[in-house]
Design a protein around this motif. Structure first.
Motif, PDB file in Angstrom:
ATOM      1  N   VAL A   4       0.841  -1.206   0.000  1.00  0.00           N
ATOM      2  CA  VAL A   4       0.000   0.000   0.000  1.00  0.00           C
ATOM      3  C   VAL A   4       0.872   1.251   0.000  1.00  0.00           C
ATOM      4  N   ASP A   5       1.925   1.244   0.809  1.00  0.00           N
ATOM      5  CA  ASP A   5       2.839   2.394   0.836  1.00  0.00           C
ATOM      6  C   ASP A   5       3.496   2.608  -0.520  1.00  0.00           C
ATOM      7  N   TRP A   6       3.881   1.504  -1.166  1.00  0.00           N
ATOM      8  CA  TRP A   6       4.518   1.605  -2.487  1.00  0.00           C
ATOM      9  C   TRP A   6       3.546   2.173  -3.511  1.00  0.00           C
ATOM     10  N   ALA A   7       2.309   1.653  -3.519  1.00  0.00           N
ATOM     11  CA  ALA A   7       1.300   2.152  -4.460  1.00  0.00           C
ATOM     12  C   ALA A   7       0.985   3.616  -4.194  1.00  0.00           C
ATOM     13  N   GLY A   8       0.943   3.996  -2.921  1.00  0.00           N
ATOM     14  CA  GLY A   8       0.705   5.404  -2.586  1.00  0.00           C
ATOM     15  C   GLY A   8       1.842   6.292  -3.052  1.00  0.00           C
ATOM     16  N   GLY A   9       3.070   5.825  -2.888  1.00  0.00           N
ATOM     17  CA  GLY A   9       4.214   6.604  -3.347  1.00  0.00           C
ATOM     18  C   GLY A   9       4.224   6.773  -4.853  1.00  0.00           C
ATOM     19  N   ILE A  10       3.883   5.707  -5.573  1.00  0.00           N
ATOM     20  CA  ILE A  10       3.809   5.786  -7.037  1.00  0.00           C
ATOM     21  C   ILE A  10       2.716   6.773  -7.458  1.00  0.00           C
ATOM     22  N   SER A  11       1.560   6.687  -6.830  1.00  0.00           N
ATOM     23  CA  SER A  11       0.446   7.582  -7.174  1.00  0.00           C
ATOM     24  C   SER A  11       0.805   9.035  -6.888  1.00  0.00           C
ATOM     25  N   LEU A  12       1.447   9.291  -5.753  1.00  0.00           N
ATOM     26  CA  LEU A  12       1.852  10.655  -5.411  1.00  0.00           C
ATOM     27  C   LEU A  12       2.878  11.188  -6.406  1.00  0.00           C
ATOM     28  N   LEU A  13       3.801  10.337  -6.830  1.00  0.00           N
ATOM     29  CA  LEU A  13       4.794  10.761  -7.806  1.00  0.00           C
ATOM     30  C   LEU A  13       4.144  11.086  -9.147  1.00  0.00           C
ATOM     31  N   LEU A  14       3.127  10.312  -9.543  1.00  0.00           N
ATOM     32  CA  LEU A  14       2.407  10.582 -10.787  1.00  0.00           C
ATOM     33  C   LEU A  14       1.714  11.935 -10.727  1.00  0.00           C
ATOM     34  N   VAL A  15       1.037  12.218  -9.611  1.00  0.00           N
ATOM     35  CA  VAL A  15       0.342  13.503  -9.470  1.00  0.00           C
ATOM     36  C   VAL A  15       1.336  14.653  -9.521  1.00  0.00           C
ATOM     37  N   ARG A  16       2.436  14.504  -8.807  1.00  0.00           N
ATOM     38  CA  ARG A  16       3.451  15.563  -8.807  1.00  0.00           C
ATOM     39  C   ARG A  16       4.043  15.761 -10.198  1.00  0.00           C
ATOM     40  N   ALA A  17       4.300  14.659 -10.908  1.00  0.00           N
ATOM     41  CA  ALA A  17       4.876  14.773 -12.250  1.00  0.00           C
ATOM     42  C   ALA A  17       3.914  15.473 -13.208  1.00  0.00           C
ATOM     43  N   LEU A  18       2.622  15.145 -13.119  1.00  0.00           N
ATOM     44  CA  LEU A  18       1.636  15.783 -13.994  1.00  0.00           C
ATOM     45  C   LEU A  18       1.477  17.265 -13.676  1.00  0.00           C
ATOM     46  N   LEU A  19       1.457  17.593 -12.384  1.00  0.00           N
ATOM     47  CA  LEU A  19       1.303  18.992 -12.001  1.00  0.00           C
ATOM     48  C   LEU A  19       2.522  19.815 -12.397  1.00  0.00           C
ATOM     49  N   ARG A  20       3.710  19.272 -12.155  1.00  0.00           N
ATOM     50  CA  ARG A  20       4.929  20.014 -12.500  1.00  0.00           C
ATOM     51  C   ARG A  20       5.136  20.036 -14.009  1.00  0.00           C
TER      52      ARG A  20
END
Length: 255
Positions: free
Chosen positions: A12-28
């Protein structure tokens, strides 16, 4: 039970980290400058350099599957239908999935090794200390490039698989290559091509994200980069298989 709980929590932590990185990458990535030059440079690095492997995979996937279907159909006296049988399996499923599992794993491990080496040598910290955003500079170009490169390689692989299948049909089963091509193309509908491209684009995003995330999570030490790349191969393969099933369940009822 404790081991199972720790494993689930880690997942769950890994999936959350991947999802957070995706959101940050799209926003930036949506902010100027868009880094078009960096994206195209990564497309060359990740996609163009994968063409030899894509060529080999595409030709032999088409030949192997056509031979399998041809043997099965010949026992029923229906070898002329080999083009129809091979078309859907190749375009919808095998070419996108196998290209992602092989070329995607190559791309993701390369990204992990590159970023992991930068993490160990503290180059990522240096980028941040200079005022640049590591996600904008390092993650966004690689995720965008892999999301573009894999669909293009999928199209290229589909063409080669068609030629490989036509070659086997003509050589082994005496089905003319022209007839194989006609039945192959007639069997396919626009949604079949769309489903393959959507799968490839999704796999490309996963490949780029997992490679970047594992690279950023690399620890310090001589064995850290090797351990991260090994974990990347496993994570990429599992993610592609799971999302392939999910996308198949979405597109098949629609088709």
């Amino acid at each position: 039970m404790e081991l199972v709980g720790r494993t689930i929590r880690a997942g769950v932590d890994w999936a959350g980290g991947i999802s957070l990185l995706l959101v940050r990458a799209l926003l930036r990535g949506a902010q100027r400058p868009w880094g078009v030059h960096d994206v195209f440079r990564q497309i060359v690095a990740l996609g163009v350099r994968s063409l030899p492997l894509s060529t080999l995979m595409g030709v032999f996937i088409g030949m192997a599957l056509t031979w399998q279907f041809g043997e099965a159909l010949a026992s029923f006296g229906a070898k002329n239908a080999v083009g129809k049988a091979a078309a859907l399996a190749l375009v919808r499923e095998l070419v996108p999935a196998l290209m992602a599992l092989t070329i995607g794993a190559k791309i993701s491990t390369g990204i992990t090794a590159e970023l992991g080496s930068m993490k160990v040598s503290e180059q990522i910290d240096a980028i941040a200390s200079l005022g640049a955003d590591p996600v904008k500079k390092l993650v966004w170009p690689r995720v965008a490039a892999s999301a573009v490169a894999l669909p293009l390689l999928n199209v290229y692989g589909n063409v080669l698989a068609l030629f490989g299948g036509a070659f086997i049909a003509d050589l082994v089963f005496d089905v003319p290559a022209e007839y194989f091509y006609e039945t192959y193309v007639q069997q396919l509908h626009p949604l079949d091509y769309v489903s393959g491209l959507v799968k490839s684009a999704t796999f490309g995003v996963l490949v780029g994200l997992i490679g970047c995330y594992q690279g950023f999570q690399t620890g310090f030490g001589t064995e850290a980069v090797g351990s991260s790349t090994t974990q990347t191969v496993v994570a990429t393969s599992i993610a592609i298989i799971v999302f392939d099933f999910v996308l198949t369940t979405i597109f098949l009822p629609v088709g």
